[in-house]
Design an enzyme around this catalytic site. Structure first.
Site, PDB file in Angstrom:
ATOM      1  CE  LYS A 182      24.602  38.408   4.154  1.00 41.74           C
ATOM      2  NZ  LYS A 182      23.530  37.665   3.460  1.00 41.74           N
ATOM      3  CD  GLU A 257      16.978  46.516  16.327  1.00 36.97           C
ATOM      4  OE1 GLU A 257      16.280  45.799  17.082  1.00 36.97           O
ATOM      5  OE2 GLU A 257      17.112  47.733  16.500  1.00 36.97           O
ATOM      6  CB  CYS A 291      12.147  40.114  15.442  1.00 37.47           C
ATOM      7  SG  CYS A 291      11.533  41.744  14.995  1.00 37.47           S
ATOM      8  CD  GLU A 390      13.265  34.433  17.303  1.00 39.02           C
ATOM      9  OE1 GLU A 390      14.446  34.122  17.028  1.00 39.02           O
ATOM     10  OE2 GLU A 390      12.814  35.572  17.111  1.00 39.02           O
TER      11      GLU A 390
HETATM   12  P1  NAD Z   1      20.392  34.854  10.588  1.00 38.84           P
HETATM   13  O1  NAD Z   1      21.148  35.334  11.781  1.00 38.84           O
HETATM   14  O2  NAD Z   1      20.571  33.456  10.159  1.00 38.84           O
HETATM   15  O3  NAD Z   1      20.771  35.749   9.311  1.00 38.84           O
HETATM   16  C1  NAD Z   1      20.616  37.137   9.295  1.00 38.84           C
HETATM   17  C2  NAD Z   1      21.583  37.741   8.296  1.00 38.84           C
HETATM   18  O4  NAD Z   1      22.917  37.529   8.749  1.00 38.84           O
HETATM   19  C3  NAD Z   1      21.511  37.115   6.906  1.00 38.84           C
HETATM   20  O5  NAD Z   1      21.729  38.110   5.939  1.00 38.84           O
HETATM   21  C4  NAD Z   1      22.663  36.132   6.930  1.00 38.84           C
HETATM   22  O6  NAD Z   1      23.164  35.804   5.657  1.00 38.84           O
HETATM   23  C5  NAD Z   1      23.686  36.904   7.734  1.00 38.84           C
HETATM   24  N1  NAD Z   1      24.729  36.101   8.376  1.00 38.84           N
HETATM   25  C6  NAD Z   1      24.674  34.790   8.743  1.00 38.84           C
HETATM   26  N2  NAD Z   1      25.859  34.423   9.289  1.00 38.84           N
HETATM   27  C7  NAD Z   1      26.660  35.520   9.272  1.00 38.84           C
HETATM   28  C8  NAD Z   1      27.991  35.778   9.711  1.00 38.84           C
HETATM   29  N3  NAD Z   1      28.741  34.825  10.275  1.00 38.84           N
HETATM   30  N4  NAD Z   1      28.485  37.027   9.555  1.00 38.84           N
HETATM   31  C9  NAD Z   1      27.735  38.005   9.024  1.00 38.84           C
HETATM   32  N5  NAD Z   1      26.476  37.829   8.566  1.00 38.84           N
HETATM   33  C10 NAD Z   1      25.940  36.590   8.697  1.00 38.84           C
HETATM   34  O7  NAD Z   1      18.859  35.214  10.869  1.00 38.84           O
HETATM   35  P2  NAD Z   1      17.610  34.907   9.947  1.00 38.84           P
HETATM   36  O8  NAD Z   1      17.290  33.453  10.096  1.00 38.84           O
HETATM   37  O9  NAD Z   1      17.826  35.474   8.596  1.00 38.84           O
HETATM   38  O10 NAD Z   1      16.489  35.795  10.650  1.00 38.84           O
HETATM   39  C11 NAD Z   1      15.741  35.362  11.711  1.00 38.84           C
HETATM   40  C12 NAD Z   1      16.191  36.034  12.995  1.00 38.84           C
HETATM   41  O11 NAD Z   1      16.179  37.446  12.830  1.00 38.84           O
HETATM   42  C13 NAD Z   1      15.243  35.752  14.133  1.00 38.84           C
HETATM   43  O12 NAD Z   1      15.975  35.456  15.296  1.00 38.84           O
HETATM   44  C14 NAD Z   1      14.490  37.062  14.291  1.00 38.84           C
HETATM   45  O13 NAD Z   1      13.952  37.269  15.573  1.00 38.84           O
HETATM   46  C15 NAD Z   1      15.534  38.051  13.943  1.00 38.84           C
HETATM   47  N6  NAD Z   1      14.934  39.347  13.568  1.00 38.84           N
HETATM   48  C16 NAD Z   1      15.037  40.399  14.425  1.00 38.84           C
HETATM   49  C17 NAD Z   1      14.434  41.627  14.123  1.00 38.84           C
HETATM   50  C18 NAD Z   1      14.517  42.804  15.068  1.00 38.84           C
HETATM   51  O14 NAD Z   1      14.161  43.907  14.673  1.00 38.84           O
HETATM   52  N7  NAD Z   1      14.954  42.633  16.308  1.00 38.84           N
HETATM   53  C19 NAD Z   1      13.735  41.769  12.924  1.00 38.84           C
HETATM   54  C20 NAD Z   1      13.655  40.683  12.067  1.00 38.84           C
HETATM   55  C21 NAD Z   1      14.260  39.476  12.405  1.00 38.84           C
END
Ligand code: NAD
Length: 505
Positions: A182, A257, A291, A390
């Site tokens: 997803k 992650e 990230c 962040e």
């Molecule tokens: P997010 O947590 O809002 O969403 C990430 C994913 O999770 C999306 O596909 C979203 O639809 C899904 N999601 C949201 N709610 C959910 C739920 N209740 N159950 C299951 N899935 C759900 O994050 P974002 O805004 O898309 O991304 C930004 C964040 O990602 C930042 O905090 C960034 O640091 C982190 N990030 C981490 C890494 C790493 O390697 N550590 C890499 C890239 C991004």
């Protein structure tokens, strides 16, 4: 089928059981972040579509379990070749969907291809081959084999859609699993294109499925599905915590992650010209939506003012614009929501006492698109949100430090522990500081590289588990020991035998 997306690599909004279908959930219009123009319409999945995808994946499990490593490697090489063949179209698609400059999107595609190729090589070099531990008993032999987990759900964020998909999909397929992926609702297109490429490379029915949709509906349905054996998630800490909590019900395997607030420490003895370049890259690449962005800069006091002044000059000169424009060095943010969040964080930092030395919350003259300029805030109070949370945008927060001990203490004073960078010409000092830093990745005299051979993941609130290298691939299988008795005679344990400890230890 009513086809909503007009792209040669994409045949529908979902890819389930080797077929393009439209979902039964909400309609979503993907907008170009540079000009807010619609670029695609999607019919997202709902819970019933997730059910179909998981069922298709589950049906594939017995066949996949029996595949040879050489067959899996062949598929991965095929995917790498497909990505390279369509590199130009994929890079343009990614730029249009998420806004990043084309030159960065081109790197993403090349990196993604390399990730698939690397995992094929890992298989060819026997990373999952049976192992035979040396035993201290002659009564038994032991073999340890790697068993695929079954069905894995891969949930990704929007900042590097194709790379994050590759980091998860390549090891999951290499280890013999069936996958339901997803992508973020903000960035579905390159993952759908990847489905077309995986299919063309010869994936089996049910081996790779893509369900697009929101986290609350589609993500949560996957996370809570009893037939999903593992969730590998990249995203925010708040959702990561929800996934971990949900996993306790049936003890799903989980890799998380999450976010970061990574420090870069610049000592006065560093090559300051080189450090300047890395610090700019560490925060302004992908408009800071990284990230592991080194978003907290600690500069030794004797060079602090001068270094910040030079940084500000360079930041102000970065060319901000649409990603498809060849002159662009930094693109827009992903969405109006993210743009408002980052602007709010900049304004709040200034109110809290930070000194704005470059950028600000708006790009002058930019009426459309979700642009925030490269921004530098100096003397950011250590207890402010800007220093601690962040921001996920092109915002560098700076503080001065006195001496090595303070640099390490300030760098580690964070709930996060994803990455850290140290710049010094003194190799011994750089190593000493690196060893003290609480971060999954420490860069010395650089900031940003994520090499496919190394483990990627966070200490503390930045996550659980590791991706890439052999650490990543191992997390998609269970080690199973097969222990064989070599004893010819009956054991006699319940027949008055004098032997002690027949099972060894
Ligand atoms: P997010 O947590 O809002 O969403 C990430 C994913 O999770 C999306 O596909 C979203 O639809 C899904 N999601 C949201 N709610 C959910 C739920 N209740 N159950 C299951 N899935 C759900 O994050 P974002 O805004 O898309 O991304 C930004 C964040 O990602 C930042 O905090 C960034 O640091 C982190 N990030 C981490 C890494 C790493 O390697 N550590 C890499 C890239 C991004």
């Amino acid at each position: 089928m009513n086809r909503l997306i007009d792209h040669p690599l994409i045949g529908g909004s979902l890819f389930i059981d080797c077929a393009w279908v439209e979902g039964h959930g909400e309609r979503w219009t993907a907008l170009d972040p540079a000009n807010e123009a619609p670029i695609a319409e999607l019919a997202f999945a709902d819970a019933s579509d997730v059910e179909l995808a998981v069922a298709a994946a589950r049906r594939a499990v017995p066949t996949l379990r029996a595949t040879q490593y050489s067959e899996r490697a062949k598929l991965l090489h095929g995917i790498a070749a497909g990505l390279r063949q369509h590199a130009s179209a994929l890079a343009r698609l990614e730029t249009q969907d998420v806004g990043k400059p084309l030159r960065e999107a081109e790197i993403d595609v090349a990196d993604a291809a390399r990730v698939f190729e690397y995992h094929a090589e890992l298989l060819e070099h026997g990373v999952l081959a049976d192992q035979y531990p040396r035993l201290d008993s002659d009564d038994f032999t032991m073999r340890v084999r790697r068993v695929p987990l079954g069905v894995v759900a891969l949930i990704t964020a929007w900042n590097f859609p194709l790379i994050l998909a590759a980091w998860k999909l390549a090891p999951a397929l290499a280890a013999g699993n069936a996958v339901v992926m997803k992508p973020s609702e903000w960035a579905s297109l390159s993952t759908l294109a990847l489905a077309g490429i995986v299919h063309a490379a010869g994936a089996l029915r049910g081996q790779f499925n893509v369900v697009t949709g929101t986290g609350a509906e589609v993500g949560a349905s996957l996370v809570n599905h009893p037939q999903v054996d593992k969730v590998s998630f990249t995203g925010s800490g708040s959702v990561g915590r929800q996934i971990l909590a949900a996993s306790t019900r049936d003890l799903k395997r989980v890799t998380l992650e999450l976010g970061g607030k990574s420090p870069a420490i610049v000592f006065a003895d560093a090559d300051l010209d080189a450090a300047l370049e890395w610090v700019l890259m560490g925060i302004f690449y992908n408009a800071g939506q990284v990230c592991s962005a080194t978003s907290r800069l600690l500069v030794e006091r004797s060079v602090h003012r001068d270094f910040v002044e030079r940084l500000a000059e360079r930041a102000n000169a970065i060319r901000v614009g649409a990603g498809l424009d060849a002159a662009t060095e930094m693109g827009p943010l992903i969405s109006a929501v993210q743009c408002a969040r980052v602007r709010g964080a900049i304004d709040a930092a200034v109110t809290a006492g930070a000194r704005l030395v470059a950028g600000g919350s708006h790009v002058t003259g930019q009426e459309q698109g979700w642009f925030v300029p490269p921004t530098i805030l100096d003397d950011v109070p250590a207890d402010s949100d800007a220093w601690r949370l962040e921001i996920f945008g092109p915002v560098l927060c700076v503080r001065a430090f006195d001496g090595e001990a303070q640099a390490v203490a300030d760098a580690n004073d964070s709930e996060y522990g994803l990455a850290a960078a140290v710049f010094s010409a003194d190799a011994a000092r750089a190593e000493r500081v690196a060893a003290e830093l609480q971060a999954g990745t420490v860069w010395i005299n650089c900031a940003g590289p994520a090499l496919v051979q190394g483990p990627w993941g966070g200490f503390k609130a930045s996550g659980i588990g590791r991706e890439l290298g052999h650490w990543g691939i191992e997390s998609y299988s269970e080690p199973q020991q097969i222990t064989r008795s070599l004893g010819a005679a009956p054991l006699g344990w319940y027949a008055g035998s004098q032997r002690t400890n027949p099972v060894g230890a």
